[in-house]
Design a protein around this motif. Sequence first.
Motif, PDB file in Angstrom:
ATOM      1  N   THR A  51       0.659  -1.272   0.208  1.00  0.00           N
ATOM      2  CA  THR A  51       0.127   0.054   0.011  1.00  0.00           C
ATOM      3  C   THR A  51       0.754   1.153  -0.165  1.00  0.00           C
ATOM      4  OG1 THR A  51      -1.739  -1.213   1.258  1.00  0.00           O
ATOM      5  CG2 THR A  51      -1.701   1.054   1.051  1.00  0.00           C
ATOM      6  N   ALA A  52       1.922   1.154   0.795  1.00  0.00           N
ATOM      7  CA  ALA A  52       2.740   2.443   0.909  1.00  0.00           C
ATOM      8  C   ALA A  52       3.384   2.572  -0.759  1.00  0.00           C
ATOM      9  CB  ALA A  52       3.887   2.188   1.901  1.00  0.00           C
ATOM     10  N   ILE A  53       3.843   1.703  -1.356  1.00  0.00           N
ATOM     11  CA  ILE A  53       4.593   1.956  -2.382  1.00  0.00           C
ATOM     12  C   ILE A  53       3.414   2.550  -3.593  1.00  0.00           C
ATOM     13  CG2 ILE A  53       5.608   0.789  -4.541  1.00  0.00           C
ATOM     14  CD1 ILE A  53       7.055  -1.188  -2.275  1.00  0.00           C
ATOM     15  N   LEU A  54       2.248   1.730  -3.597  1.00  0.00           N
ATOM     16  CA  LEU A  54       1.266   2.307  -4.456  1.00  0.00           C
ATOM     17  C   LEU A  54       0.864   3.555  -4.157  1.00  0.00           C
ATOM     18  CD1 LEU A  54      -0.776  -1.217  -4.734  1.00  0.00           C
ATOM     19  CD2 LEU A  54       1.026  -0.093  -6.246  1.00  0.00           C
ATOM     20  N   LEU A  55       0.631   3.967  -3.053  1.00  0.00           N
ATOM     21  CA  LEU A  55       0.203   5.398  -2.691  1.00  0.00           C
ATOM     22  C   LEU A  55       1.413   6.480  -2.975  1.00  0.00           C
ATOM     23  CD1 LEU A  55      -1.576   5.105   0.864  1.00  0.00           C
ATOM     24  CD2 LEU A  55      -2.577   5.728  -1.340  1.00  0.00           C
ATOM     25  N   HIS A  56       2.634   6.134  -2.864  1.00  0.00           N
ATOM     26  CA  HIS A  56       3.691   6.778  -3.296  1.00  0.00           C
ATOM     27  C   HIS A  56       3.803   7.010  -4.608  1.00  0.00           C
ATOM     28  CE1 HIS A  56       7.949   8.278  -3.079  1.00  0.00           C
ATOM     29  NE2 HIS A  56       8.344   7.518  -4.116  1.00  0.00           N
ATOM     30  N   LEU A  66       2.033   9.851  -1.296  1.00  0.00           N
ATOM     31  CA  LEU A  66       3.188   9.781  -0.172  1.00  0.00           C
ATOM     32  C   LEU A  66       4.678  10.137  -0.736  1.00  0.00           C
ATOM     33  CD1 LEU A  66       2.606   6.480   1.959  1.00  0.00           C
ATOM     34  CD2 LEU A  66       2.455   8.965   2.730  1.00  0.00           C
ATOM     35  N   PRO A  67       4.795  11.257  -0.928  1.00  0.00           N
ATOM     36  CA  PRO A  67       5.871  11.835  -1.681  1.00  0.00           C
ATOM     37  C   PRO A  67       7.085  11.713  -0.834  1.00  0.00           C
ATOM     38  CG  PRO A  67       4.769  13.632  -1.162  1.00  0.00           C
ATOM     39  CD  PRO A  67       3.695  12.419  -1.112  1.00  0.00           C
ATOM     40  N   GLN A  68       6.734  11.763   0.542  1.00  0.00           N
ATOM     41  CA  GLN A  68       7.850  11.665   1.925  1.00  0.00           C
ATOM     42  C   GLN A  68       8.441  10.306   1.805  1.00  0.00           C
ATOM     43  OE1 GLN A  68       4.639  12.377   2.129  1.00  0.00           O
ATOM     44  NE2 GLN A  68       4.583  14.772   2.372  1.00  0.00           N
ATOM     45  N   LEU A  69       7.929   9.191   1.465  1.00  0.00           N
ATOM     46  CA  LEU A  69       8.326   7.977   1.476  1.00  0.00           C
ATOM     47  C   LEU A  69       9.558   7.901   0.800  1.00  0.00           C
ATOM     48  CD1 LEU A  69       7.349   5.087   2.838  1.00  0.00           C
ATOM     49  CD2 LEU A  69       6.900   4.441   0.105  1.00  0.00           C
ATOM     50  N   ASN A  70      10.707   7.176   1.358  1.00  0.00           N
ATOM     51  CA  ASN A  70      11.999   7.049   0.636  1.00  0.00           C
ATOM     52  C   ASN A  70      12.508   5.691   0.767  1.00  0.00           C
ATOM     53  OD1 ASN A  70      13.471   6.842   3.396  1.00  0.00           O
ATOM     54  ND2 ASN A  70      13.339   8.908   3.476  1.00  0.00           N
ATOM     55  N   THR A  71      13.733   5.537   0.277  1.00  0.00           N
ATOM     56  CA  THR A  71      14.321   4.109   0.203  1.00  0.00           C
ATOM     57  C   THR A  71      14.579   3.380   1.459  1.00  0.00           C
ATOM     58  OG1 THR A  71      16.339   5.138  -0.241  1.00  0.00           O
ATOM     59  CG2 THR A  71      14.898   4.398  -2.283  1.00  0.00           C
ATOM     60  N   GLY A  78       0.496  16.453  13.326  1.00  0.00           N
ATOM     61  CA  GLY A  78       0.455  16.485  14.982  1.00  0.00           C
ATOM     62  C   GLY A  78       1.266  15.570  15.400  1.00  0.00           C
ATOM     63  N   ASP A  79       2.190  14.461  14.803  1.00  0.00           N
ATOM     64  CA  ASP A  79       2.867  13.532  15.417  1.00  0.00           C
ATOM     65  C   ASP A  79       4.334  14.174  15.786  1.00  0.00           C
ATOM     66  OD1 ASP A  79       4.750  11.161  15.707  1.00  0.00           O
ATOM     67  OD2 ASP A  79       2.857  10.296  15.405  1.00  0.00           O
ATOM     68  N   PRO A  80       4.791  14.197  16.873  1.00  0.00           N
ATOM     69  CA  PRO A  80       5.829  14.582  17.449  1.00  0.00           C
ATOM     70  C   PRO A  80       7.241  13.751  16.628  1.00  0.00           C
ATOM     71  CG  PRO A  80       5.168  13.426  19.274  1.00  0.00           C
ATOM     72  CD  PRO A  80       4.061  13.509  18.187  1.00  0.00           C
ATOM     73  N   TYR A  81       6.904  12.871  16.122  1.00  0.00           N
ATOM     74  CA  TYR A  81       8.255  12.045  15.095  1.00  0.00           C
ATOM     75  C   TYR A  81       8.180  12.351  13.734  1.00  0.00           C
ATOM     76  CZ  TYR A  81       8.853   9.348  19.756  1.00  0.00           C
ATOM     77  OH  TYR A  81       9.091   9.014  21.146  1.00  0.00           O
ATOM     78  N   LEU A  82       7.346  13.112  13.418  1.00  0.00           N
ATOM     79  CA  LEU A  82       7.263  13.407  12.139  1.00  0.00           C
ATOM     80  C   LEU A  82       8.448  13.871  11.513  1.00  0.00           C
ATOM     81  CD1 LEU A  82       5.489  13.352   9.383  1.00  0.00           C
ATOM     82  CD2 LEU A  82       4.729  15.590   9.910  1.00  0.00           C
ATOM     83  N   VAL A  83       9.090  14.856  11.963  1.00  0.00           N
ATOM     84  CA  VAL A  83      10.443  15.625  11.410  1.00  0.00           C
ATOM     85  C   VAL A  83      11.428  14.293  11.159  1.00  0.00           C
ATOM     86  CG1 VAL A  83      12.188  17.055  11.681  1.00  0.00           C
ATOM     87  CG2 VAL A  83       9.815  17.827  12.194  1.00  0.00           C
ATOM     88  N   GLU A  84      11.487  13.477  12.508  1.00  0.00           N
ATOM     89  CA  GLU A  84      12.331  12.531  12.456  1.00  0.00           C
ATOM     90  C   GLU A  84      12.280  11.562  11.201  1.00  0.00           C
ATOM     91  OE1 GLU A  84      13.415   8.359  15.002  1.00  0.00           O
ATOM     92  OE2 GLU A  84      12.713  10.251  16.086  1.00  0.00           O
ATOM     93  N   SER A  85      10.926  11.027  11.025  1.00  0.00           N
ATOM     94  CA  SER A  85      10.471  10.247  10.027  1.00  0.00           C
ATOM     95  C   SER A  85      10.760  10.854   8.598  1.00  0.00           C
ATOM     96  CB  SER A  85       9.095   9.909  10.060  1.00  0.00           C
ATOM     97  OG  SER A  85       8.754   8.997   9.105  1.00  0.00           O
ATOM     98  N   LEU A  86      10.531  12.340   8.421  1.00  0.00           N
ATOM     99  CA  LEU A  86      10.885  12.757   7.069  1.00  0.00           C
ATOM    100  C   LEU A  86      12.421  12.779   6.618  1.00  0.00           C
ATOM    101  CD1 LEU A  86       8.712  15.806   7.440  1.00  0.00           C
ATOM    102  CD2 LEU A  86       8.216  14.064   5.746  1.00  0.00           C
ATOM    103  N   HIS A  87      13.415  12.513   7.843  1.00  0.00           N
ATOM    104  CA  HIS A  87      14.736  12.586   7.577  1.00  0.00           C
ATOM    105  C   HIS A  87      15.291  11.145   7.874  1.00  0.00           C
ATOM    106  CE1 HIS A  87      14.765  16.995   6.454  1.00  0.00           C
ATOM    107  NE2 HIS A  87      13.804  17.036   7.538  1.00  0.00           N
ATOM    108  N   HIS A  88      14.512  10.258   7.870  1.00  0.00           N
ATOM    109  CA  HIS A  88      15.088   8.789   8.205  1.00  0.00           C
ATOM    110  C   HIS A  88      15.853   8.343   7.083  1.00  0.00           C
ATOM    111  CE1 HIS A  88      14.926   4.813   9.750  1.00  0.00           C
ATOM    112  NE2 HIS A  88      14.389   4.533   8.473  1.00  0.00           N
ATOM    113  N   HIS A  89      17.074   7.809   7.396  1.00  0.00           N
ATOM    114  CA  HIS A  89      18.067   7.373   6.534  1.00  0.00           C
ATOM    115  C   HIS A  89      18.598   6.232   7.209  1.00  0.00           C
ATOM    116  CE1 HIS A  89      17.545  10.562   3.633  1.00  0.00           C
ATOM    117  NE2 HIS A  89      17.653  11.356   4.704  1.00  0.00           N
TER     118      HIS A  89
END
Length: 398
Positions: free
Chosen positions: A230-235, A240-245, A386-397
């Motif tokens: 589902t994540a890949i199809l939505l991307h 879900l443009p924020q989804l990364n490798t 509103g999730d406090p972990y969102l920024v961390e997830s956006l820059h997940h590597h």
Amino acid sequence: MSASMHEVAAAPTSGFEVPPAVHRAAQVLAGVGLGILVAGLAIARERALTSLLTSGFYFLCLGLGGAVFLALMYVANAGWFTVFKRIPEAFAAYVPWGAVTILALLPFVSSLYPWAKPGIMETDHLLHEKAAFLNVPFFAVRMVVMLALWTGFTWTLRRISLRQDAERSPELAGRNVTVSAVFLVLFALTFCLAAFDWLMTLEPHWFSTIYALYNIAGLLSSSVCAITVTAILLHRAGALPQLNTSHLHDLGKLMFGFATLWAYLWFSQYLLIWYANIPEETVYFVTRTHGTWAVAFYLNVALNWALPFVLLLPRPAKRNPSHLLRVAGILLVGRWLDLYLMVVPGGQPDGVALGVFELAGFVGMAALFTLAVTRTVRATPMVPVGDPYLVESLHHHT
């Protein structure tokens, strides 16, 4: 404002607009598939009921798996998954729908379960010893209570998540952890009981102490695969443009790990029963390793572990969206086959019989699941701002 905060501020405030054609097709397929099952109750009752149980339990597990995935991430204080957490939330929204499909079995308990047939307890001394537990009223009460608990907890987890978007309160993250911890304990106990009740008692003389954990492993493996798909199809659809490798890599590792956990428990159950060679235990595998059932038995191991293990072993494989889609598809087919092997052979020992009722059950339930998930996705912003972990997830590597 930092770049991260700009990304959060720019997140869409409305849900993903699912193409109307998809919604209409799902409605038609759900109606046709479930309609065939209803007709099957008069034409081939046992086939229709086993199809309803197999596919109903399959998709209920996907919904529950979404809630379990969320709860595991919350209690681990994980932030990497936040970008796509609306997907397991949408899966969890199916639980009330899935509960209805399982409750639909209650009027037909005596047709599906040998221990519920009139007079059987008086003539079978082994079942008579289990009569205090295996009786229709107590079975129905257990089913209703378990489904109500799952529905309540999945609703609560989603409600807190939506409140986070509205209130932006860090305290709600702590509440998620508390609710998730309680849910995971109750889920472990109730899902084990559900596996015993709804699946293992189809052959009430046979038992396995590993059976419940084996089913939990199947639930975890299939739900992570469905979330990945589902994540890949939505991307790819732009939702879900924020989804990364790196997100995909972690999902691929979970797919690999849960598939291996399933294989470990499958082998442990089979090896112990084979080595002990006790007739009342081996009868379960004797049926499944002869005739056309033998093909399905070994194919089950190939689809649920051997192929995914080889295909997901290299690091690049877990970072390739197209490759992950293929492997997730193999595992999702394997999970259905695994459940089919648990449900059907006891009442149909002569061999595999796949036909219109099995197809109708799967297609109808899949369409129902799609309707529930797309309805939730359309109604909720895809990014949990509103999730406090969102920024961390956006820059997940990784």
